[in-house]
Design a protein around this motif. Structure first.
Motif, PDB file in Angstrom:
ATOM      1  N   GLY A 108       0.798  -1.224   0.000  1.00 18.39           N
ATOM      2  CA  GLY A 108       0.000   0.000   0.000  1.00 18.39           C
ATOM      3  C   GLY A 108       0.832   1.276   0.000  1.00 18.39           C
ATOM      4  O   GLY A 108       0.292   2.376   0.109  1.00 18.39           O
ATOM      5  N   GLU A 109       2.142   1.129  -0.156  1.00 18.09           N
ATOM      6  CA  GLU A 109       3.005   2.313  -0.145  1.00 18.09           C
ATOM      7  C   GLU A 109       2.910   3.040  -1.491  1.00 18.09           C
ATOM      8  O   GLU A 109       2.815   2.411  -2.545  1.00 18.09           O
ATOM      9  CB  GLU A 109       4.453   1.868   0.096  1.00 18.09           C
ATOM     10  CG  GLU A 109       5.347   3.003   0.532  1.00 18.09           C
ATOM     11  CD  GLU A 109       6.816   2.572   0.588  1.00 18.09           C
ATOM     12  OE1 GLU A 109       7.652   3.467   0.674  1.00 18.09           O
ATOM     13  OE2 GLU A 109       7.092   1.365   0.528  1.00 18.09           O
ATOM     14  N   ARG A 110       2.944   4.360  -1.434  1.00 24.33           N
ATOM     15  CA  ARG A 110       2.893   5.146  -2.664  1.00 24.33           C
ATOM     16  C   ARG A 110       4.309   5.462  -3.144  1.00 24.33           C
ATOM     17  O   ARG A 110       5.124   5.955  -2.369  1.00 24.33           O
ATOM     18  CB  ARG A 110       2.155   6.449  -2.385  1.00 24.33           C
ATOM     19  CG  ARG A 110       2.063   7.335  -3.600  1.00 24.33           C
ATOM     20  CD  ARG A 110       1.682   8.733  -3.205  1.00 24.33           C
ATOM     21  NE  ARG A 110       0.335   8.811  -2.687  1.00 24.33           N
ATOM     22  CZ  ARG A 110      -0.211   9.956  -2.296  1.00 24.33           C
ATOM     23  NH1 ARG A 110       0.456  11.085  -2.337  1.00 24.33           N
ATOM     24  NH2 ARG A 110      -1.440   9.981  -1.837  1.00 24.33           N
ATOM     25  N   LEU A 111       4.580   5.181  -4.415  1.00 20.91           N
ATOM     26  CA  LEU A 111       5.897   5.491  -4.968  1.00 20.91           C
ATOM     27  C   LEU A 111       5.723   6.454  -6.134  1.00 20.91           C
ATOM     28  O   LEU A 111       4.792   6.326  -6.920  1.00 20.91           O
ATOM     29  CB  LEU A 111       6.588   4.218  -5.466  1.00 20.91           C
ATOM     30  CG  LEU A 111       6.745   3.060  -4.472  1.00 20.91           C
ATOM     31  CD1 LEU A 111       7.373   1.865  -5.168  1.00 20.91           C
ATOM     32  CD2 LEU A 111       7.588   3.490  -3.286  1.00 20.91           C
ATOM     33  N   VAL A 112       6.647   7.396  -6.257  1.00 27.12           N
ATOM     34  CA  VAL A 112       6.576   8.366  -7.347  1.00 27.12           C
ATOM     35  C   VAL A 112       7.968   8.543  -7.942  1.00 27.12           C
ATOM     36  O   VAL A 112       8.961   8.535  -7.210  1.00 27.12           O
ATOM     37  CB  VAL A 112       6.084   9.749  -6.843  1.00 27.12           C
ATOM     38  CG1 VAL A 112       5.721  10.655  -8.011  1.00 27.12           C
ATOM     39  CG2 VAL A 112       4.911   9.638  -5.904  1.00 27.12           C
ATOM     40  N   GLY A 113       8.029   8.722  -9.263  1.00 21.56           N
ATOM     41  CA  GLY A 113       9.304   9.070  -9.902  1.00 21.56           C
ATOM     42  C   GLY A 113      10.175   7.873 -10.204  1.00 21.56           C
ATOM     43  O   GLY A 113       9.682   6.787 -10.509  1.00 21.56           O
ATOM     44  N   GLN A 114      11.504   8.072 -10.096  1.00 19.51           N
ATOM     45  CA  GLN A 114      12.482   7.029 -10.443  1.00 19.51           C
ATOM     46  C   GLN A 114      12.161   5.708  -9.738  1.00 19.51           C
ATOM     47  O   GLN A 114      12.218   4.645 -10.336  1.00 19.51           O
ATOM     48  CB  GLN A 114      13.898   7.444 -10.018  1.00 19.51           C
ATOM     49  CG  GLN A 114      14.696   8.118 -11.111  1.00 19.51           C
ATOM     50  CD  GLN A 114      14.481   9.617 -11.110  1.00 19.51           C
ATOM     51  OE1 GLN A 114      13.883  10.172 -10.185  1.00 19.51           O
ATOM     52  NE2 GLN A 114      14.960  10.297 -12.139  1.00 19.51           N
ATOM     53  N   ILE A 115      11.821   5.825  -8.465  1.00 19.57           N
ATOM     54  CA  ILE A 115      11.601   4.630  -7.664  1.00 19.57           C
ATOM     55  C   ILE A 115      10.366   3.868  -8.169  1.00 19.57           C
ATOM     56  O   ILE A 115      10.329   2.642  -8.186  1.00 19.57           O
ATOM     57  CB  ILE A 115      11.558   5.032  -6.168  1.00 19.57           C
ATOM     58  CG1 ILE A 115      11.288   3.891  -5.252  1.00 19.57           C
ATOM     59  CG2 ILE A 115      10.642   6.102  -5.870  1.00 19.57           C
ATOM     60  CD1 ILE A 115      11.588   4.279  -3.802  1.00 19.57           C
ATOM     61  N   ALA A 116       9.366   4.598  -8.644  1.00 24.64           N
ATOM     62  CA  ALA A 116       8.179   3.953  -9.220  1.00 24.64           C
ATOM     63  C   ALA A 116       8.533   3.343 -10.574  1.00 24.64           C
ATOM     64  O   ALA A 116       8.061   2.258 -10.919  1.00 24.64           O
ATOM     65  CB  ALA A 116       7.060   4.972  -9.379  1.00 24.64           C
ATOM     66  N   ALA A 117       9.389   4.038 -11.332  1.00 26.43           N
ATOM     67  CA  ALA A 117       9.788   3.539 -12.658  1.00 26.43           C
ATOM     68  C   ALA A 117      10.548   2.226 -12.509  1.00 26.43           C
ATOM     69  O   ALA A 117      10.344   1.285 -13.261  1.00 26.43           O
ATOM     70  CB  ALA A 117      10.645   4.571 -13.376  1.00 26.43           C
TER      71      ALA A 117
END
Ligand code: AMP
Length: 611
Positions: free
Chosen positions: A52-61
């Motif tokens: 359920g953690e939200r990831l954004v940017g490089q880490i999400a990519a």
């Protein structure tokens, strides 16, 4: 942080389809801010993990291959669109994450079973860019100038404005991307020039003809584009080529495997980018099929630049046709601009710059950075609005015609494309029946003469009209487009001078209540993130101090003779370090602050003896 004397910060955010970028003007000079990973652009990707953690940017990519169904990318292609539209169907066929329809006919993406509106996804990205800036400034930021493609429609702009609201950012202005690029190009240049900005990003294409003058005026003469044409389409052509080659070779389709498709998408994009500098490239994907009828299968193909150019020729041709329209609107021949500026990552493809050079009769200018100039222009505009800098005067135009539907499916334009904004155009409406107390108006956006072929923008009713014979109530409706390119209407009864109530019956966006709720939720998240950032900052300072102290202790330990003061300082430092070190990972903000005080004190005491 709440010091009223502090300088307010305004950031410029380029909210891109593929990547986003943030810039700020400091001491009159624009700076592009790098994120924590050291990159000046951040992938516009949002993911929710298994926990359920939200990831954004490089880490999400980075985790998109293993989590394809819950990783949303290129959502800018969906913003402000009707769920029931060709573009959304096209997107749906190509992305692994689930797209569904919202209550107002808008688009939602489903991540880990939760529906997100597209403005909410955009808000998450805006918030991330805000955090990048706050980290750099070590201060809070609540104002921004955000850019959108010039060809964005009213509902797309409205959705970006909503994204700003959800993110809790005061969006001072929404600026068109090519206009922002022109500002970055012309800022403090001291020249009079007519430039063409050719902006081919990940998902959208814009071209604007801009008159830049030495007094700092940026006057957009014409703008046009296609909000569904960009690098993503180039990637899809490469993907399709690979899929077909693989199907022909192995009689196996990869289309139903989200993981294989995600790997393929990344490989296709990589190959496309490599072919901007190399003449050929290898696409190698081992075990793309883990369990085929004959065991695992690998993919290995070679693609040449020439092949890529063949696959995408028509896409480039479409952009050139759009350039022709823009020049025609500006009353210029194709060689009539002084300079051509390329913006957007996809313009790195040599065939793109070749086609542009050929069409405009000159090589494109290399003076601005294609990935960063839009954020820089937005930051300059923001600084000018806060009067932190002088000499920026923006005059933009609307890219679409706006009008009403009249009998017989006729579109009656009221504000034409390429009209200067802000603008306000009054139009007269009369009743057609005796005692008619309501008048329905359907506002459309587009260039077709047929009403049904244009985009329905808003439907509203003039309500509570006074009772009178047919034709004797005259209502003046003022159609307004503001500086952000957003439409609104106001109406008054010409005889009585009274404002007429406007009831908006359909606009396809989020309701005020939904916006408020989302905004509260995201404010909480921001506070949480800010707290985490602060904690992390304190932890890092403590770690650095401990490392310094340990080095000092090593140096002191190596000395044969030590004064009693040095010995005392050594003992203190050892004690403080031994106590702080094992606690760092779990310490609260208060505990960390206490450790820091003690560590700093120990460092001050040991410093004179350990040089
Ligand atoms: P932007 O929206 O400006 O960040 O543009 C991103 C688009 O540019 C994506 O579709 C990228 O694949 C594409 N792109 C980035 N670098 C290159 C390159 N070297 N050659 C071709 N396309 C590129």
């Amino acid at each position: 942080m709440d010091n009223p004397e502090r300088m307010s910060h305004v950031i410029g955010i380029d909210l891109g389809t593929t990547n986003s970028c943030v810039a700020i003007v400091e001491g009159g000079t624009p700076t592009v801010i790098a994120n924590k990973q050291g990159y000046k652009t951040t992938p516009s990707i949002v993911a929710i993990t298994e926990t359920g953690e939200r990831l954004v940017g490089q880490i999400a990519a980075r985790q998109s291959i293993t989590n394809p169904l819950d990783t949303a990318y290129a959502t800018k292609r969906l913003i402000g669109r009707d769920f029931d539209s060709e573009e959304v169907r096209t997107a749906q066929a190509h992305v692994p994450y689930r797209i569904t329809g919202g209550r107002a006919g808008d688009v939602r993406v489903v991540l880990r079973g939760k529906e997100f509106s597209i403005p909410e996804i955009a808000a998450i990205i805006l918030q991330e860019m805000r955090i990048v800036a706050e980290d750099y400034l070590n201060d809070t930021v609540d104002q921004a100038v955000v850019t959108v493609p010039a060809y964005f429609s009213d509902s797309q702009r409205q959705a970006v404005r909503d994204a700003g609201l959800i993110a809790g950012l005061d969006v001072l202005r929404i600026v068109n991307e090519p206009t922002a690029a022109a500002i970055a190009y012309g800022f403090h240049r001291g020249e009079d020039k007519t430039i063409a900005v050719y902006d081919l990003g990940g998902g959208t294409f814009d071209v604007s003809i801009v008159r830049v003058t030495r007094d700092g005026t940026f006057r957009v003469v014409a703008t046009t584009g296609d909000s569904f044409l960009g690098g993503e389409d180039f990637d899809e052509r490469v993907m399709e080529w690979l899929l077909e080659a693989f199907e022909a070779e192995h009689q196996v389709s990869l289309r139903d495997s989200p993981v294989a498709m995600q790997r393929l998408r990344q490989a296709a994009q990589k190959a496309k980018c490599e072919l901007s500098t190399e003449l050929q490239t290898e696409i190698q994907l081992p075990f793309i099929v883990t369990e085929g009828p004959t065991g695992p299968l690998n993919m290995h193909y070679r693609m040449t630049r020439e092949q890529l150019e063949g696959l995408t020729e028509d896409l480039i041709e479409r952009t050139i046709e759009i350039c022709e329209h823009a020049l025609k609107h500006a009353n210029l021949g194709s060689h009539g601009v002084d300079e051509v500026v390329l913006v957007g990552g996809q313009t790195r493809m040599p065939a793109v710059s070749r086609a542009v050079s050929k069409h405009f009769g000159k090589a494109p200018s290399k003076s601005i950075h294609p990935d960063e100039c839009v954020a820089v222009g937005a930051a300059i505009q923001g600084a000018a609005m806060l009067r932190q800098i002088e000499d920026v005067n923006l005059e933009d135009v609307t890219a679409h015609s706006l009008g009403i539907a009249t009998a017989g499916d006729v579109f009656d334009p009221i504000i034409r494309a390429n009209t200067r904004v802000p603008c306000r155009v009054p139009s007269l409406f009369t009743t057609s029946r005796d005692g008619q107390d309501r008048l329905k108006i359907v506002v459309l956006e587009g260039e077709s003469k047929r009403a049904s072929e244009n985009q329905r923008l808003q439907e509203f009713a003039l309500a509570g009209l006074r009772s009178a014979p047919a034709g004797s109530v005259e209502v003046e409706v003022a159609f307004t487009i503001d500086e952000d390119g957003i439409f609104s209407a106001s109406a008054k009864d010409l005889e009585t001078g009274q404002e007429t109530r406007i009831e908006i019956t359909a606009d396809g966006g989020l309701s005020a209540q939904e916006l408020q709720q989302l905004s509260d939720e995201h404010a909480e998240y921001l506070e949480l993130r800010r707290g985490e950032e602060l904690l992390e900052g304190l932890r890092q300072s403590a770690e650095t101090l401990i490392a310094d102290l340990e080095r000092a202790l090593d140096r002191l330990g190596a000395l044969v003779k030590k004064s009693p003061e040095a010995q005392e300082a050594e003992e203190l430092a050892r004690e403080v370090v031994t106590r702080a070190k094992p606690q760092l990972a779990k310490a609260s903000r208060g505990e960390l602050a206490e450790h820091l005080v003690l560590l700093e004190d120990a460092a001050r005491q040991i410093d004179p003896f350990a040089r």
